[in-house]
Write a protein that holds these residues in place. Structure first.
Motif, mmCIF file in Angstrom:
data_model
loop_
_atom_site.group_PDB
_atom_site.id
_atom_site.type_symbol
_atom_site.label_atom_id
_atom_site.label_comp_id
_atom_site.label_asym_id
_atom_site.label_seq_id
_atom_site.Cartn_x
_atom_site.Cartn_y
_atom_site.Cartn_z
ATOM 1 N N VAL A 226 22.872 -31.300 9.679
ATOM 2 C CA VAL A 226 23.570 -30.198 9.395
ATOM 3 C C VAL A 226 24.018 -30.081 7.888
ATOM 4 N N PRO A 227 23.118 -29.504 7.048
ATOM 5 C CA PRO A 227 23.634 -29.302 5.626
ATOM 6 C C PRO A 227 24.378 -28.224 5.233
ATOM 7 N N LYS A 228 25.109 -28.384 4.187
ATOM 8 C CA LYS A 228 25.709 -26.860 3.775
ATOM 9 C C LYS A 228 24.855 -25.842 3.147
ATOM 10 N N GLU A 229 24.683 -24.966 3.637
ATOM 11 C CA GLU A 229 23.732 -24.014 3.100
ATOM 12 C C GLU A 229 23.757 -23.510 1.815
ATOM 13 N N THR A 230 22.728 -23.463 1.209
ATOM 14 C CA THR A 230 22.497 -23.423 -0.232
ATOM 15 C C THR A 230 22.322 -22.023 -0.755
ATOM 16 N N THR A 231 22.419 -20.983 0.152
ATOM 17 C CA THR A 231 22.081 -19.620 -0.223
ATOM 18 C C THR A 231 23.634 -19.217 -0.617
ATOM 19 N N GLU A 232 23.732 -18.441 -1.707
ATOM 20 C CA GLU A 232 25.092 -18.247 -2.140
ATOM 21 C C GLU A 232 26.070 -17.353 -1.047
ATOM 22 N N THR A 233 25.186 -16.356 -0.569
ATOM 23 C CA THR A 233 26.172 -15.418 0.162
ATOM 24 C C THR A 233 26.124 -15.807 1.586
ATOM 25 N N GLU A 234 25.754 -17.002 2.029
ATOM 26 C CA GLU A 234 25.595 -17.555 3.498
ATOM 27 C C GLU A 234 26.900 -18.237 3.821
ATOM 28 N N ASN A 235 27.666 -17.817 4.887
ATOM 29 C CA ASN A 235 28.629 -18.151 5.161
ATOM 30 C C ASN A 235 28.824 -18.750 6.665
ATOM 31 N N ARG A 236 27.364 -18.724 7.180
ATOM 32 C CA ARG A 236 27.478 -18.997 8.432
ATOM 33 C C ARG A 236 26.863 -20.635 8.456
ATOM 34 N N VAL A 237 27.005 -21.291 9.652
ATOM 35 C CA VAL A 237 26.674 -22.891 9.732
ATOM 36 C C VAL A 237 25.877 -23.172 11.091
ATOM 37 N N ALA A 238 24.919 -23.891 10.829
ATOM 38 C CA ALA A 238 24.071 -24.132 11.957
ATOM 39 C C ALA A 238 24.569 -24.675 13.134
ATOM 40 N N LEU A 239 25.658 -25.355 13.127
ATOM 41 C CA LEU A 239 26.581 -26.037 14.272
ATOM 42 C C LEU A 239 27.827 -25.920 14.282
ATOM 43 N N VAL A 240 28.485 -25.426 15.181
ATOM 44 C CA VAL A 240 29.926 -25.436 15.308
ATOM 45 C C VAL A 240 30.412 -26.575 16.270
ATOM 46 N N PRO A 241 31.533 -26.747 16.046
ATOM 47 C CA PRO A 241 32.212 -28.008 16.810
ATOM 48 C C PRO A 241 32.007 -28.098 18.091
ATOM 49 N N ASP A 242 32.241 -27.092 19.110
ATOM 50 C CA ASP A 242 31.967 -27.091 20.445
ATOM 51 C C ASP A 242 30.571 -27.544 20.921
ATOM 52 N N VAL A 243 29.492 -26.936 19.977
ATOM 53 C CA VAL A 243 28.031 -27.147 20.196
ATOM 54 C C VAL A 243 27.726 -28.730 19.745
ATOM 55 N N ALA A 244 28.468 -29.065 18.982
ATOM 56 C CA ALA A 244 28.302 -30.290 18.180
ATOM 57 C C ALA A 244 28.835 -31.317 19.353
ATOM 58 N N ARG A 245 29.926 -31.169 19.950
ATOM 59 C CA ARG A 245 30.389 -32.008 20.969
ATOM 60 C C ARG A 245 29.359 -31.969 22.250
#
Length: 377
Positions: free
Chosen positions: A7-26
């Motif tokens: 899961v990389p840091k998104e490179t689009t400047e205005t993107e604040n979402r992330v593809a994986l959140v802690p609960d789902v990662a677990r």
């Protein structure tokens, strides 16, 4: 070996979402997968690195991409990111398959197996994987709030010592997932809501949310719950019939889109001119050209006293819940690709087969392949 998710840091400047959140990662780790992330990947959605227990942080992007068996993304990877991927890597995310032939051809040429979440078929068993719907619901909700914020008048009817204030008249164009959420939110805010869609079967859904359905006699339903593109005559008829309704509105929220095509024009410049000064248009289709002729993506335009706002990446403005919902979509889709922690996609499964974008050096969907081979932009 267990499948490693990157899961990389998104490179689009205005993107604040992330593809994986802690609960789902677990949850995914509990299913036998390994998860590696770039530090700060969740910061825009207010998830700190320390929230991701048992997730290995990989400082260098190049190392993360090399180590990942499956890369999880929100925005499509840039050409530079694709060049970091090897033929053994799979990519899963919102890949905009019809928006960038160059990107699709680069994924093909690198031998990457890519799954575009936009292509998840709209069948009952895939509802929990439908990222377009989950993110559209957020966009519709936020659009109503943005409209209420921009409007120089109350949404609800108010009875005060200074007199009665009539409710704002709101028209929602398009009764898909985003439109229905915009209707529901505007209604909860107290507005008098009307809605229009070229699919007449949406009438009952609109009514169930407390809005009035505009029946203009133009029908254009298509498979998969989408609307087909109107003929030129149908477009002319639709615009003429909508004109009088638009002029009477305080707020218009437009959500109409046709997959892979420029957004249809529903609000002409003349319609904007006919609206009362102080009226507001929020155009959720701004990034694909806009439903209003006056829309400029990412800008607020004042036309004859009417505010026309064309926001970009609206789901990214509610990054906490948008990320949570999107991460669940990805996790549910991964159930079809990974078994007991091992890479084992069922290529005969209709959801897998229809969602794969590139595989074994080929572009799989015919419509996308034709666009890539034709050099369309």
């Amino acid at each position: 070996m267990a499948v490693t998710l990157g899961v990389p840091k998104e490179t689009t400047e205005t993107e604040n979402r992330v593809a994986l959140v802690p609960d789902v990662a677990r949850q995914l780790i509990g299913r036998g997968m390994e998860v590696r992330m770039q530090p700060g990947a969740g910061a825009g959605a207010f998830f700190a690195d320390g929230d991701y227990h048992d997730v290995r942080m990989v400082e260098e992007r190049e190392d993360l991409y090399r180590e990942a068996d499956v890369l999880l993304k929100v925005q499509p990877p840039s050409l530079e990111e694709i060049d970091l991927l090897g033929p053994e890597t799979a990519v899963l995310g919102l890949l905009d398959p019809l928006g960038s032939p160059e990107r699709v051809s680069r994924l093909r040429d690198r031998g990457v197996t890519a799954f575009a979440m936009e292509l998840v078929p709209r069948v009952a068993r895939a509802q929990a994987m439908d990222a377009l719907s989950s993110q559209a619901s957020i966009a519709g909700y936020k659009a109503a709030l943005m409209a209420a914020d921009l409007a120089p008048r109350f949404f609800p009817m108010l009875t005060t010592a200074a007199g009665t204030v009539r409710p704002a008249k709101v028209l929602v164009l398009g009764a898909g997932v985003a439109g229905l959420q915009a209707i529901a939110t505007s209604h909860r805010l107290g507005a008098s809501v009307s809605a229009y869609d070229v699919r007449p079967e949406t009438k009952d859904q609109v009514a169930s949310l407390g809005a009035t359905f505009l029946e203009l006699g133009v029908g254009a339903s298509a498979e998969g719950g989408y609307a087909r593109e109107l003929t030129e005559e149908e477009k002319r008829q639709e615009q003429e019939l909508l004109a009088d309704r638009i002029a009477d509105m305080d707020v218009v929220i437009s959500t109409a889109a046709v997959p892979g095509r420029k957004a249809p024009i529903l609000v002409r410049e003349a319609d904007v001119t006919a609206m009362r000064p102080g009226s507001v248009i929020v155009d959720l289709a701004a990034e694909t050209g806009g439903n209003c002729e006056c829309t400029q993506a990412g800008e607020t335009v004042r036309h004859e006293g009417v505010l026309v706002y064309g926001p970009r990446n609206v789901p990214g403005r509610l990054p906490v819940h948008a990320s949570e919902m999107y991460a669940r979509n990805l996790a549910n889709f991964l159930d079809l690709l990974v078994r007991d922690g091992q890479w084992a996609p069922d290529w005969e499964d209709e959801v897998v087969a229809q969602t794969v974008l590139t595989r074994e050096g080929s572009v799989v969907p015919e419509t996308v392949r034709e666009r890539v081979e034709g050099g369309a932009t």
